[in-house]
Design an enzyme around this catalytic site. Structure first.
Site, short mmCIF file in Angstrom:
data_model
loop_
_atom_site.label_atom_id
_atom_site.label_comp_id
_atom_site.label_asym_id
_atom_site.label_seq_id
_atom_site.Cartn_x
_atom_site.Cartn_y
_atom_site.Cartn_z
N GLU A 127 0.23 1.42 -6.94
CA GLU A 127 -0.63 0.69 -6.01
C GLU A 127 -2.08 1.14 -6.17
OE1 GLU A 127 0.38 -1.79 -4.33
OE2 GLU A 127 2.56 -1.56 -4.35
N CYS A 132 4.29 2.21 3.95
CA CYS A 132 3.80 2.57 2.61
C CYS A 132 2.29 2.39 2.53
CB CYS A 132 4.49 1.72 1.55
SG CYS A 132 6.25 2.08 1.37
N HIS A 175 5.45 2.68 -5.74
CA HIS A 175 6.63 1.99 -5.22
C HIS A 175 7.74 2.05 -6.27
CE1 HIS A 175 4.84 -0.49 -1.75
NE2 HIS A 175 5.96 0.04 -1.30
#
Length: 209
Positions: free
Chosen positions: A85, A149, A168
């Site tokens: 991410e 998250c 992730h």
């Protein structure tokens, strides 16, 4: 950083919803077994899927360890690849956590920027791990999902001036085993540390506590 030693903190999440075994924590435990080499002090923590716990825990991790890097790991039921991410987002937290709570303001840090990018070049990390010979697929994303998250990532980015990362992972055996995920995490973190090491001397290491 005495004698070039680095401190790295890695978190994984506990169970939530139908994820009775959270692949992120399994992967982090595998990483702990593998280690990051003799020059890296690795500390791992399991995090409950609760906004208020995250809000207190993340600052305490930065304060306790003064790490060069914090990497948060979470599971995504939609993922089929390991996903790096690029950024965390401050607003849009409306989904209830394990305690049936969500922030009344739906945001992570009052008055914070809408989006904070990691200082780590995720595309480069992705490319290097994908060509390293590990039998895993790594991809890059700009949307961590507006749940715990995203929330934990934004908070760490805010506290560290961007010197954090979020990974992730897919659910276990979809398609990777915990062991494969652990090896992938190790490769990803070593690439991140190498990249940060090349930036040493810049303000990436001057964390605000």
């Amino acid at each position: 950083m005495d004698n070039g030693r680095k401190t790295v903190v890695v978190t994984g999440f506990g169970p939530f919803g139908h994820h009775t075994v959270n692949a992120s924590w399994v992967a982090v435990k595998e990483l702990e077994q593998l280690g990051l080499g003799p020059d890296v002090d690795l500390h791992v923590h399991e995090v409950p899927v609760e906004y208020q716990t995250v809000q207190s825990l993340v600052p305490s991790l930065w304060e306790q360890y003064h790490p060069q890097l914090v990497v948060h790991v979470g599971v995504s039921g939609a993922a089929t690849a390991i996903t790096l991410e690029k950024c965390g987002r401050n607003r849009g937290y409306k989904r209830l956590d394990n305690s049936s709570f969500c922030p009344g303001t739906h945001c992570c840090v009052e008055g914070g920027a809408d989006c904070i990018d990691s200082v780590i070049d995720m595309e480069t990390v992705c490319k290097r791990v994908n060509t390293s010979g590990l039998d895993v697929s790594v991809t890059v994303s700009k949307d961590a999902g507006r749940y715990l998250c995203d929330y934990i990532y934004y908070l760490s980015l805010h506290l560290s001036s961007g010197c954090s990362a979020f990974v992730h992972v897919p659910p276990l055996e979809q398609p990777y085993s915990g062991e494969e995920l652990g090896h992938a995490l190790r490769a990803i973190l070593l690439e991140m540390l190498e990249q940060l090491g090349q930036d040493r001397g810049t303000n990436h290491y001057e964390h605000r506590h």
